[in-house]
Design a protein around this motif. Structure first.
Motif, PDB file in Angstrom:
ATOM      1  N   TYR A 103      23.467  26.649 -14.806  1.00  0.00           N
ATOM      2  CA  TYR A 103      24.398  27.338 -13.900  1.00  0.00           C
ATOM      3  C   TYR A 103      24.335  26.678 -12.529  1.00  0.00           C
ATOM      4  O   TYR A 103      23.505  25.797 -12.292  1.00  0.00           O
ATOM      5  N   ALA A 104      25.205  27.098 -11.630  1.00  0.00           N
ATOM      6  CA  ALA A 104      25.150  26.612 -10.251  1.00  0.00           C
ATOM      7  C   ALA A 104      25.399  27.780  -9.315  1.00  0.00           C
ATOM      8  O   ALA A 104      25.943  28.810  -9.734  1.00  0.00           O
ATOM      9  N   TYR A 105      24.973  27.621  -8.072  1.00  0.00           N
ATOM     10  CA  TYR A 105      25.217  28.655  -7.072  1.00  0.00           C
ATOM     11  C   TYR A 105      26.567  28.437  -6.419  1.00  0.00           C
ATOM     12  O   TYR A 105      27.058  27.306  -6.331  1.00  0.00           O
TER      13      TYR A 105
ATOM     14  N   ILE B  17      27.001  31.502  -9.962  1.00  0.00           N
ATOM     15  CA  ILE B  17      26.419  32.791  -9.584  1.00  0.00           C
ATOM     16  C   ILE B  17      26.177  32.836  -8.078  1.00  0.00           C
ATOM     17  O   ILE B  17      26.127  31.796  -7.415  1.00  0.00           O
ATOM     18  N   ASP B  18      26.073  34.057  -7.556  1.00  0.00           N
ATOM     19  CA  ASP B  18      25.725  34.169  -6.140  1.00  0.00           C
ATOM     20  C   ASP B  18      24.198  34.256  -6.018  1.00  0.00           C
ATOM     21  O   ASP B  18      23.481  34.176  -7.013  1.00  0.00           O
ATOM     22  N   ARG B  19      23.720  34.406  -4.781  1.00  0.00           N
ATOM     23  CA  ARG B  19      22.270  34.363  -4.576  1.00  0.00           C
ATOM     24  C   ARG B  19      21.557  35.585  -5.149  1.00  0.00           C
ATOM     25  O   ARG B  19      20.337  35.597  -5.268  1.00  0.00           O
TER      26      ARG B  19
ATOM     27  N   ARG C 182      24.392  37.210  -9.553  1.00  0.00           N
ATOM     28  CA  ARG C 182      25.551  37.837 -10.173  1.00  0.00           C
ATOM     29  C   ARG C 182      26.591  36.785 -10.503  1.00  0.00           C
ATOM     30  O   ARG C 182      26.859  35.887  -9.686  1.00  0.00           O
ATOM     31  N   LEU C 183      27.183  36.891 -11.675  1.00  0.00           N
ATOM     32  CA  LEU C 183      28.230  35.956 -12.079  1.00  0.00           C
ATOM     33  C   LEU C 183      29.467  36.197 -11.219  1.00  0.00           C
ATOM     34  O   LEU C 183      29.973  37.320 -11.144  1.00  0.00           O
ATOM     35  N   VAL C 184      29.976  35.141 -10.550  1.00  0.00           N
ATOM     36  CA  VAL C 184      31.161  35.305  -9.706  1.00  0.00           C
ATOM     37  C   VAL C 184      32.319  34.415 -10.137  1.00  0.00           C
ATOM     38  O   VAL C 184      33.445  34.580  -9.668  1.00  0.00           O
ATOM     39  N   GLY C 185      32.059  33.437 -11.021  1.00  0.00           N
ATOM     40  CA  GLY C 185      33.153  32.570 -11.448  1.00  0.00           C
ATOM     41  C   GLY C 185      32.668  31.515 -12.419  1.00  0.00           C
ATOM     42  O   GLY C 185      31.485  31.474 -12.774  1.00  0.00           O
ATOM     43  N   ILE C 186      33.604  30.689 -12.880  1.00  0.00           N
ATOM     44  CA  ILE C 186      33.232  29.529 -13.695  1.00  0.00           C
ATOM     45  C   ILE C 186      34.020  28.315 -13.213  1.00  0.00           C
ATOM     46  O   ILE C 186      35.095  28.451 -12.626  1.00  0.00           O
ATOM     47  N   VAL C 187      33.460  27.134 -13.437  1.00  0.00           N
ATOM     48  CA  VAL C 187      34.200  25.892 -13.206  1.00  0.00           C
ATOM     49  C   VAL C 187      34.352  25.229 -14.566  1.00  0.00           C
ATOM     50  O   VAL C 187      33.377  25.079 -15.301  1.00  0.00           O
ATOM     51  N   THR C 188      35.586  24.871 -14.929  1.00  0.00           N
ATOM     52  CA  THR C 188      35.822  24.273 -16.244  1.00  0.00           C
ATOM     53  C   THR C 188      35.766  22.748 -16.157  1.00  0.00           C
ATOM     54  O   THR C 188      35.897  22.169 -15.079  1.00  0.00           O
ATOM     55  N   TYR C 189      35.565  22.104 -17.324  1.00  0.00           N
ATOM     56  CA  TYR C 189      35.356  20.652 -17.364  1.00  0.00           C
ATOM     57  C   TYR C 189      36.525  19.878 -16.769  1.00  0.00           C
ATOM     58  O   TYR C 189      36.328  18.825 -16.182  1.00  0.00           O
ATOM     59  N   ASP C 190      37.761  20.389 -16.934  1.00  0.00           N
ATOM     60  CA  ASP C 190      38.901  19.610 -16.433  1.00  0.00           C
ATOM     61  C   ASP C 190      38.897  19.559 -14.903  1.00  0.00           C
ATOM     62  O   ASP C 190      39.228  18.531 -14.305  1.00  0.00           O
TER      63      ASP C 190
END
Lengths: 448, 448
Positions: free
Chosen positions: A204-206, A229-231, A234-242
């Motif tokens: 994951y990434a922040y 995720i935030d600090r 908590r899950l706040v979003g996703i970044v997709t491969y494209d």
């Protein structure tokens, strides 16, 4: 299925405003191809065609930012709201951020409340961070769901999520517990439990991580999507491969331009469309800096003016020797900038690499010295040849060490190592080369 | 879930040969992290650990080619066959191609017949083509299947296919008819027909297309996988997005290194591991070429020796003026090389871009001329200042035009425009600059 001829036929139909033919062709084409065909038209014509397209949101999303902005001004508020509502959340945010403040204010009330709040939240993340490129439309599951329930749930949620191929398992506090792929769901027995099958060793990434690091993680772990995720975890979003691919190519582009002393920052330069004054601005800074950098070489020369006057043949070899140091140095710098950018090399490797570089540079210097020694003997004499041999070896060696060290030093100072551009390294190596060459000449050659 | 500390703990456990602790950590880590940790060990130790890992094929696939080759020599034929059998077809082919011929001959009989034939076929495609990076393990469906049948079929085929998120519909002659995503299958009514729902406007590539074009298509159309067909329109493989990302970053790397006159070809240079003689070889060619290139500048200087002897102050400004032309030229060349590589610019744009470039270069030249005019007046006189102004404008203008045109000319000659590297452009601009500067000086300054 033959894409290229279709695009030409479409451009033709559009130019003749043959809407019937255009619609048939538009149906068969990919959104980005349609977007490029429309961009060839005056914005007034394409705004009319755009609203008739079933894929209008995808087509609009695929257009260049400048053309999007011109279309946004022309479309009615209701039409623009329709299009941005149909867009994925991350693309919608990009369009919103590119609007003038007055247009932003006008657009917001035309959106449904949920979209409006989501848009406000996404637009707040700083450019260049994971938050600025992530989407808020992802699929979530609960650990206690059965596989059958999970697949049913995805079926209902699917139209909104950016991808249903990765689902994220969260608890009531939105904490990220695990992830499961649609591949796993399809293969699993339908009465099994999501919680038992989900993977918990998640990459994951922040939300405030650099977008470049996000792209690197997605490439390194071959991910379809990276949860953000935030600090508070908590899950706040996703970044997709494209989107990661776009970031990676943008960053490579920037590094490439920086290597030639062109200031590069998003949005990426487009040679055809960028206003001339912008192009001028992005190039002038380094050029003027380098003018003053070259003065160092001039000062070196001024110091040794009398040895040059006594041996005017030295001027003949000046560009050659000085240039060689700059060339070897910019090779080293480029190798090092790339190695640092791709993560092949880290700071603690510096001493090892420096040792290796010295050996390679010595071999390069000796090879090049042999090439010029003959010329020195022909144009001058044996002493001139000796000056050239010693100077060439020294210049290539020191140039390479400078080229190799500069990106490291910049990195150490928390500056972008890609700023150790070829022109910067070249001008430092030039000045060093002048001094080495004329110092050696002053020792070995007669002076009037 | 905290990846970085786990890697350190693993390296520690491995160094102390604490196999129990290592196994626990290995279970939680991603394959590529395990691969990197093992690569720190002597190949004898890691070969023992590798065979114990459930994810051994993935871990082996994630290692660098050089380490893979050393491991392959050490593993028994049966162990190596086990590992490559578990690998995806495209990775298996890469490993096979990197083996020595005698090892290839030894490995083949240890593989099952189907894998063996597949391997032979994939290994035949030329490096750099779509065929060389594609995998033969893809999911196919028949048009007449119902959605329920299709999903069942994928469930059974899934363990072998590289992805089940895109399925390809073929007829008896292996002709590609359409494609359908798992997303569509999940959303569709179970009694619908695959043929009725599949997309027929497919983006595809030919097996002999350049790998770079394949990567560009995948990025342009945001594809998960690109079907690869032969000239008879038969489906022969797919390239997945993760392999396209690797190709794109490899190509960007090569262009970047070429820009500094470092010969770059796959496998990509690794500064830490590439043997020193390789590094020498990749750099020496351009450096020696450029030595002779610089001789042009020297010849220019020799021709004007008397004007230099009469006005030794000219030497002071020589590096500055000549360097400015090279810097402006390498900026233009880099902008153009990138624009051609990203497809922003095509050949027919040349005249338009040249016109724009002249305007920008003129503005840059005037700015830089103002910066040096003052210095010329201080160190020389008004006439020297005038020589500097005229020379600077001319040099920057002509340097930019050369830098902009060279990549186009190379492209026209079917050579790689990235060979218009900064050092090459710099040395051509240098020689031109010397001639312009000294010609103007010879016209305006007194000669003894």
């Amino acid at each position: 299925m033959k894409t290229a001829p279709n695009i030409l036929a479409l451009a033709d139909a559009l130019a003749h405003m043959d809407i019937g033919a255009a619609q048939m062709l538009l149906h068969e084409l990919q959104s980005i191809d349609v977007a490029e065909a429309l961009e060839q038209l005056p914005v007034e014509s394409s705004s009319l065609i755009l609203m008739q397209l079933p894929k209008r949101a995808k087509v609009y999303a695929a257009m260049h930012a400048a053309y999007q902005a011109r279309l946004a001004q022309l479309l009615s508020r209701a039409d623009l709201a329709t299009i941005v509502t149909e867009m994925p959340a991350d693309k919608r945010t990009d369009v919103f951020k590119a609007l003038a403040p007055s247009e932003q204010v006008a657009l917001l009330p035309a959106l449904a409340q949920a979209k409006r709040e989501d848009l406000r939240r996404l637009a707040e993340y700083q450019e260049g961070t994971a938050g600025a490129i992530m989407t808020s439309e992802y699929a979530t599951l609960r650990a206690e769901m059965s596989i059958a329930e999970a697949i049913d749930f995805l079926r209902q949620e699917a139209p909104d999520a950016e991808t249903i191929y990765e689902s994220y398992i969260i608890d009531e506090q939105q904490q990220l517990l695990g992830e499961i792929s649609l591949h796993q769901l399809i293969l699993a027995p339908v009465d099994a439990n999501v919680g038992a099958l989900m993977a918990t060793d998640i990459v994951y990434a922040y939300v405030d991580d650099d977008q470049d690091d996000v792209a690197k993680k997605i490439a390194r772990y071959d991910l379809l999507a990276l949860p953000i995720i935030d600090r508070q975890h908590r899950l706040v979003g996703i970044v997709t491969y494209d989107d990661a691919m776009d970031v990676a190519s943008e960053e490579a582009n920037e590094d490439f331009l920086k290597s030639a002393g062109v200031e590069a920052s998003a949005p990426t330069l487009n040679l055809k469309q960028t206003p001339l004054f912008q192009l001028y601005k992005k190039r002038v800074f380094w050029l003027v800096i380098l003018v003053f950098g070259s003065l160092l070489s001039g000062l070196g020369i001024a110091h040794f003016e009398s040895i040059i006057e006594s041996n005017i043949v030295l001027v003949f070899f000046l560009p050659l020797l000085v240039g060689s140091g700059g060339n070897a140095g910019s090779q080293s710098a480029t190798l090092m900038v790339r190695a640092l950018a791709t993560g092949d090399v880290v700071l603690k490797d510096w001493l090892l690499l420096l040792g290796r570089e010295c050996l390679v540079a010595l071999a390069l210097g000796v090879t090049m010295a042999m090439a010029v020694a003959v010329l020195g003997y022909i144009r001058g004499d044996a002493m001139v040849a000796l000056v050239l041999i010693l100077s060439m070896i020294g210049i290539v060696l020191i140039g390479s060490v400078i080229g190799m060290s500069l990106p490291f030093i910049l990195n150490r100072l928390n500056l972008d190592p890609a700023s150790a551009s070829a022109p910067l390294v070249t001008s430092i190596c030039d000045a060093t080369g002048v001094v080495i060459y004329l110092c050696i000449a002053a020792q070995l050659l007669p002076q009037i």
